[in-house]
Write a protein that holds these residues in place. Structure first.
Motif, PDB file in Angstrom:
ATOM      1  N   THR A  19       0.833  -1.201   0.000  1.00 15.83           N
ATOM      2  CA  THR A  19       0.000   0.000   0.000  1.00 15.83           C
ATOM      3  C   THR A  19       0.869   1.252   0.000  1.00 15.83           C
ATOM      4  O   THR A  19       0.623   2.195  -0.763  1.00 15.83           O
ATOM      5  N   ASP A  20       1.901   1.273   0.833  1.00 16.10           N
ATOM      6  CA  ASP A  20       2.811   2.417   0.866  1.00 16.10           C
ATOM      7  C   ASP A  20       3.516   2.605  -0.468  1.00 16.10           C
ATOM      8  O   ASP A  20       3.639   3.724  -0.967  1.00 16.10           O
ATOM      9  N   GLN A  21       3.995   1.505  -1.067  1.00 15.45           N
ATOM     10  CA  GLN A  21       4.686   1.591  -2.354  1.00 15.45           C
ATOM     11  C   GLN A  21       3.755   2.134  -3.433  1.00 15.45           C
ATOM     12  O   GLN A  21       4.166   2.942  -4.268  1.00 15.45           O
ATOM     13  N   ARG A  22       2.520   1.703  -3.418  1.00 18.70           N
ATOM     14  CA  ARG A  22       1.559   2.163  -4.423  1.00 18.70           C
ATOM     15  C   ARG A  22       1.271   3.647  -4.262  1.00 18.70           C
ATOM     16  O   ARG A  22       1.194   4.382  -5.250  1.00 18.70           O
ATOM     17  N   GLN A  23       1.100   4.092  -3.031  1.00 12.15           N
ATOM     18  CA  GLN A  23       0.832   5.509  -2.807  1.00 12.15           C
ATOM     19  C   GLN A  23       2.028   6.362  -3.220  1.00 12.15           C
ATOM     20  O   GLN A  23       1.869   7.437  -3.804  1.00 12.15           O
ATOM     21  N   GLU A  24       3.237   5.892  -2.932  1.00 13.98           N
ATOM     22  CA  GLU A  24       4.433   6.619  -3.353  1.00 13.98           C
ATOM     23  C   GLU A  24       4.529   6.677  -4.873  1.00 13.98           C
ATOM     24  O   GLU A  24       4.949   7.688  -5.440  1.00 13.98           O
ATOM     25  N   SER A  25       4.134   5.602  -5.552  1.00 11.24           N
ATOM     26  CA  SER A  25       4.153   5.579  -7.010  1.00 11.24           C
ATOM     27  C   SER A  25       3.207   6.622  -7.581  1.00 11.24           C
ATOM     28  O   SER A  25       3.541   7.326  -8.533  1.00 11.24           O
ATOM     29  N   VAL A  26       2.024   6.723  -7.003  1.00 16.12           N
ATOM     30  CA  VAL A  26       1.048   7.699  -7.470  1.00 16.12           C
ATOM     31  C   VAL A  26       1.609   9.109  -7.310  1.00 16.12           C
ATOM     32  O   VAL A  26       1.506   9.944  -8.214  1.00 16.12           O
ATOM     33  N   ILE A  27       2.239   9.367  -6.185  1.00 16.31           N
ATOM     34  CA  ILE A  27       2.811  10.693  -5.946  1.00 16.31           C
ATOM     35  C   ILE A  27       3.915  10.994  -6.956  1.00 16.31           C
ATOM     36  O   ILE A  27       3.971  12.094  -7.518  1.00 16.31           O
ATOM     37  N   ARG A  28       4.798  10.022  -7.222  1.00 22.03           N
ATOM     38  CA  ARG A  28       5.872  10.243  -8.201  1.00 22.03           C
ATOM     39  C   ARG A  28       5.308  10.507  -9.593  1.00 22.03           C
ATOM     40  O   ARG A  28       5.774  11.396 -10.307  1.00 22.03           O
ATOM     41  N   LEU A  29       4.294   9.745  -9.979  1.00 18.09           N
ATOM     42  CA  LEU A  29       3.695   9.938 -11.298  1.00 18.09           C
ATOM     43  C   LEU A  29       2.974  11.275 -11.386  1.00 18.09           C
ATOM     44  O   LEU A  29       3.047  11.961 -12.412  1.00 18.09           O
ATOM     45  N   GLU A  30       2.270  11.666 -10.336  1.00 18.20           N
ATOM     46  CA  GLU A  30       1.595  12.968 -10.328  1.00 18.20           C
ATOM     47  C   GLU A  30       2.600  14.103 -10.465  1.00 18.20           C
ATOM     48  O   GLU A  30       2.365  15.060 -11.206  1.00 18.20           O
ATOM     49  N   ARG A  31       3.727  13.997  -9.769  1.00 15.69           N
ATOM     50  CA  ARG A  31       4.757  15.028  -9.867  1.00 15.69           C
ATOM     51  C   ARG A  31       5.344  15.099 -11.268  1.00 15.69           C
ATOM     52  O   ARG A  31       5.588  16.187 -11.795  1.00 15.69           O
ATOM     53  N   ALA A  32       5.583  13.944 -11.885  1.00 16.37           N
ATOM     54  CA  ALA A  32       6.136  13.934 -13.245  1.00 16.37           C
ATOM     55  C   ALA A  32       5.165  14.594 -14.211  1.00 16.37           C
ATOM     56  O   ALA A  32       5.563  15.387 -15.066  1.00 16.37           O
ATOM     57  N   LEU A  33       3.879  14.296 -14.083  1.00 16.59           N
ATOM     58  CA  LEU A  33       2.881  14.900 -14.972  1.00 16.59           C
ATOM     59  C   LEU A  33       2.734  16.399 -14.704  1.00 16.59           C
ATOM     60  O   LEU A  33       2.584  17.188 -15.634  1.00 16.59           O
ATOM     61  N   LEU A  34       2.790  16.785 -13.443  1.00 16.83           N
ATOM     62  CA  LEU A  34       2.698  18.205 -13.107  1.00 16.83           C
ATOM     63  C   LEU A  34       3.889  18.963 -13.670  1.00 16.83           C
ATOM     64  O   LEU A  34       3.734  20.064 -14.217  1.00 16.83           O
ATOM     65  N   ASP A  35       5.081  18.387 -13.554  1.00 18.40           N
ATOM     66  CA  ASP A  35       6.263  19.024 -14.131  1.00 18.40           C
ATOM     67  C   ASP A  35       6.098  19.199 -15.633  1.00 18.40           C
ATOM     68  O   ASP A  35       6.460  20.231 -16.196  1.00 18.40           O
TER      69      ASP A  35
END
Length: 68
Positions: A19-35
């Motif tokens: 669950t933690d790994q999945r949430q961290e993945s979502v955050i990393r992907l959101e940041r990449a898209l925001l950038d």
């Protein structure tokens, strides 16, 4: 009961760790898209020819979350 410490966990199927790994993945992907969205080339809303590199594990984690 103590909090689960993912740094000491050796179980690859551990639910709290996954669950933690999945949430961290979502955050990393959101940041990449925001950038990408806020890059100087894309500010006018036009298509930008650029490349976003993501980890395969992040994509797999996101797909696992979508599958529920």
């Amino acid at each position: 009961m103590t909090d689960h410490d993912a740094s000491d966990c050796l179980d690859p199927a551990c639910d709290p760790c996954l669950t933690d790994q999945r949430q961290e993945s979502v955050i990393r992907l959101e940041r990449a898209l925001l950038d990408l969205e806020t890059s100087p080339e894309g500010r006018a809303g036009e298509w930008v020819d650029c490349q976003v590199t993501v980890d395969a594990l992040d994509v797999r984690n996101l797909l696992d979350l979508l599958r529920g």
